[in-house]
Scaffold this active site. Structure first.
Site, PDB file in Angstrom:
ATOM      1  N   HIS A 129       1.188  -0.866   0.238  1.00 17.17           N
ATOM      2  CA  HIS A 129       0.275   0.450  -0.022  1.00 17.17           C
ATOM      3  C   HIS A 129       0.793   1.010   0.238  1.00 17.17           C
ATOM      4  O   HIS A 129       2.171   1.511   0.574  1.00 17.17           O
ATOM      5  CB  HIS A 129      -0.816  -0.301   1.249  1.00 17.17           C
ATOM      6  CG  HIS A 129      -2.529   1.036   1.433  1.00 17.17           C
ATOM      7  ND1 HIS A 129      -2.235   2.559   1.420  1.00 17.17           N
ATOM      8  CD2 HIS A 129      -2.861   1.112   0.839  1.00 17.17           C
ATOM      9  CE1 HIS A 129      -2.991   2.905   1.843  1.00 17.17           C
ATOM     10  NE2 HIS A 129      -3.784   2.371   1.341  1.00 17.17           N
ATOM     11  N   ASP A 206       2.747  -4.285   8.080  1.00 15.45           N
ATOM     12  CA  ASP A 206       1.734  -3.557   7.712  1.00 15.45           C
ATOM     13  C   ASP A 206       0.767  -4.090   8.178  1.00 15.45           C
ATOM     14  O   ASP A 206       0.294  -5.910   6.805  1.00 15.45           O
ATOM     15  CB  ASP A 206       1.494  -2.900   6.578  1.00 15.45           C
ATOM     16  CG  ASP A 206       0.308  -2.067   6.255  1.00 15.45           C
ATOM     17  OD1 ASP A 206      -0.744  -2.848   6.756  1.00 15.45           O
ATOM     18  OD2 ASP A 206       0.173  -1.772   5.177  1.00 15.45           O
ATOM     19  N   GLN A 209      -4.475  -5.153   6.924  1.00 17.61           N
ATOM     20  CA  GLN A 209      -5.785  -6.298   6.064  1.00 17.61           C
ATOM     21  C   GLN A 209      -5.782  -7.642   7.337  1.00 17.61           C
ATOM     22  O   GLN A 209      -6.744  -8.681   7.367  1.00 17.61           O
ATOM     23  CB  GLN A 209      -5.267  -6.786   4.960  1.00 17.61           C
ATOM     24  CG  GLN A 209      -5.661  -5.715   4.180  1.00 17.61           C
ATOM     25  CD  GLN A 209      -7.306  -4.944   3.727  1.00 17.61           C
ATOM     26  OE1 GLN A 209      -7.714  -5.379   3.485  1.00 17.61           O
ATOM     27  NE2 GLN A 209      -7.063  -3.544   3.746  1.00 17.61           N
ATOM     28  N   LYS A 232     -10.770  -1.217   9.915  1.00 24.03           N
ATOM     29  CA  LYS A 232     -11.356  -2.524   8.948  1.00 24.03           C
ATOM     30  C   LYS A 232     -10.899  -4.122   9.833  1.00 24.03           C
ATOM     31  O   LYS A 232     -11.840  -5.230   9.141  1.00 24.03           O
ATOM     32  CB  LYS A 232     -10.139  -3.309   8.265  1.00 24.03           C
ATOM     33  CG  LYS A 232      -8.949  -1.887   7.828  1.00 24.03           C
ATOM     34  CD  LYS A 232      -7.672  -2.186   7.084  1.00 24.03           C
ATOM     35  CE  LYS A 232      -7.999  -1.002   6.769  1.00 24.03           C
ATOM     36  NZ  LYS A 232      -8.451  -0.483   4.964  1.00 24.03           N
ATOM     37  N   CYS A 370      -5.179   2.188  -4.136  1.00 22.38           N
ATOM     38  CA  CYS A 370      -3.649   2.813  -2.973  1.00 22.38           C
ATOM     39  C   CYS A 370      -2.349   1.533  -3.031  1.00 22.38           C
ATOM     40  O   CYS A 370      -1.770   1.732  -2.071  1.00 22.38           O
ATOM     41  CB  CYS A 370      -3.578   3.474  -1.913  1.00 22.38           C
ATOM     42  SG  CYS A 370      -4.574   4.767  -1.220  1.00 22.38           S
TER      43      CYS A 370
END
Length: 413
Positions: A129, A206, A209, A232, A370
């Site tokens: 991202h 990261d 997700q 999320k 993104c």
């Protein structure tokens, strides 16, 4: 807390906990397949936010009155809940941010600017991202460090052979996405961490997700930092988490200056607060942090195993139905992936597909998500992305597939 088993998984009961799903959009029952952008919120999260503002609204940590003590208690209880959720050693390793983006920027500036120098190397992947690319580009401009890219294969997996060739004693940071937001690929984080640590590099993950789909265990992963967002994972917007190992966080300088992050301030100098407060300058997003605890408890009640099983069934159904559609072009088909299907339909622009689907009450995401380097890799402008969550159903996917078929027929006339 007792969790749901596969035998007792009732998606209709789960759906009933999400008020937003009970509505019509453009005359059709809402089908929400934009969960990778943000998930919907169960009633218990909404109620917790309302309760805070109706009964406990106060600033935290600095007050001695009852409301301040209540708000502080609830805020810190969420920190403890997060620490348990990710299996951190202690709650002090949990820093609240406004989202994954801020967490990654915090590491780049508070760790990177202090410890990196010209010629040092930072490694990210081609599937990142923008939030896990741009902060490192800025750091390279500030320090003279060099940004290296791990390429991805045609099916959307990391090229681990290339990773092995790129990593060396100059590598100081490897910052990698756990699950790709645009491809759904699940990356081998533990393997990457071991290889990075073998050359003395720190690893930033990261987890935006991954948090709603995977069991996050920082001890098993071994990463030095992990960033993710509440919104999320069925929680409020404007709240994020940065986990960092205590010994690393304590060596870092503050990211921002202001209230709460200090011990003493004078014009002769300032001494900083202990972690995590050293990184939480100013009045935080208290109400949403308090409500975030309810989102964590919602996921724990469902249980990661039941959640994963349900979402993988949806992914299988969706993949089978969409592959039957004429002109269907999948983008990213890794062997290990989360419940995300990115695709194009030959001859139809993804934006047009998104608009026609919305006319039927079906919410998907279109564009580059993104992740423009991913789109450049496949030489496309963007994709349609359908991303599934615990409250989605097989019937919704069937309606989605039928709608796509009808839309394509109209385009061919």
């Amino acid at each position: 807390m007792e969790t749901i088993t596969d035998q007792h998984f009732d998606v209709q009961k789960i759906r009933a906990e999400f008020p937003v799903l009970d509505q019509k959009v453009n005359g059709h029952d809402l089908i929400y397949f934009d969960n990778a952008a943000t998930s919907q919120k169960p009633k218990q999260v909404i109620d917790a936010l309302t309760k805070y503002y109706e009964h406990n609204n106060s600033n935290i940590h600095r007050g001695v009155h009852t409301l301040a003590e209540r708000a502080t208690h609830d805020y810190e209880e969420t920190r403890k809940a997060v620490a348990t959720f990710i299996n951190a050693n202690e709650a002090e390793e949990v820093v609240f941010t406004k989202g994954t983006t801020e967490g990654l920027n915090l590491v780049a500036q508070a760790y990177g600017r202090k410890f990196l120098k010209a010629g040092d190397e930072i490694m990210v992947s081609e599937m990142e991202h923008h939030s896990n690319i741009v902060p490192w580009q800025l750091l390279c401009q500030q320090t003279g460090a060099v940004l290296k890219k791990i390429p991805i294969t045609e099916n959307g997996e990391l090229d681990m052979g290339a990773f092995d060739q790129l990593i060396n004693e100059r590598t100081k940071i490897v910052s990698i996405v756990y699950i790709s937001n645009s491809l759904g690929t699940i990356n081998p984080i533990s393997t990457i961490v071991k290889k990075a640590h073998s050359v003395g590099a720190k690893v930033v993950v990261d987890g935006a997700q991954a948090a709603p789909h995977q069991k996050l265990d920082v001890k098993t992963l071994g990463c030095d930092f992990l960033a993710f967002s509440a919104h999320k994972m069925y929680g409020p917007t404007g709240v994020g988490v940065l986990y960092g190992k205590r010994d690393v966080l304590e060596k870092m300088d503050p990211y921002q200056g202001g209230g709460e992050m200090i011990k003493e301030v004078s014009f002769d100098g300032t001494t900083y607060n202990d972690i995590p407060y050293k990184f939480e300058a100013g009045t935080p997003n208290i109400g949403d942090v308090v409500a975030f605890k309810e989102a964590i408890e919602f996921i724990q009640r469902i249980g990661h195993e039941a959640l994963h099983t349900h979402e993988q069934k949806l992914l299988q159904v969706g993949s089978e139905l969409l592959h039957k559609i004429e002109g269907f072009e999948p983008v990213g088909y890794a062997g290990d992936k989360a419940s995300v299907i990115s695709f194009n339909i030959e001859g139809v622009h993804p934006f047009d597909l998104g608009m026609f689907l919305d006319a039927r009450g079906i919410a998907v995401r279109t564009g580059h998500h993104c992740t423009q380097p991913v789109m450049d890799r496949y030489q496309i402008d963007g994709t349609v992305r359908a991303s599934f969550a615990v409250y989605n159903t097989k019937n919704e996917i069937e309606v989605f597939a039928d709608a796509l078929q009808e839309i394509i027929k109209k385009f061919k006339k």
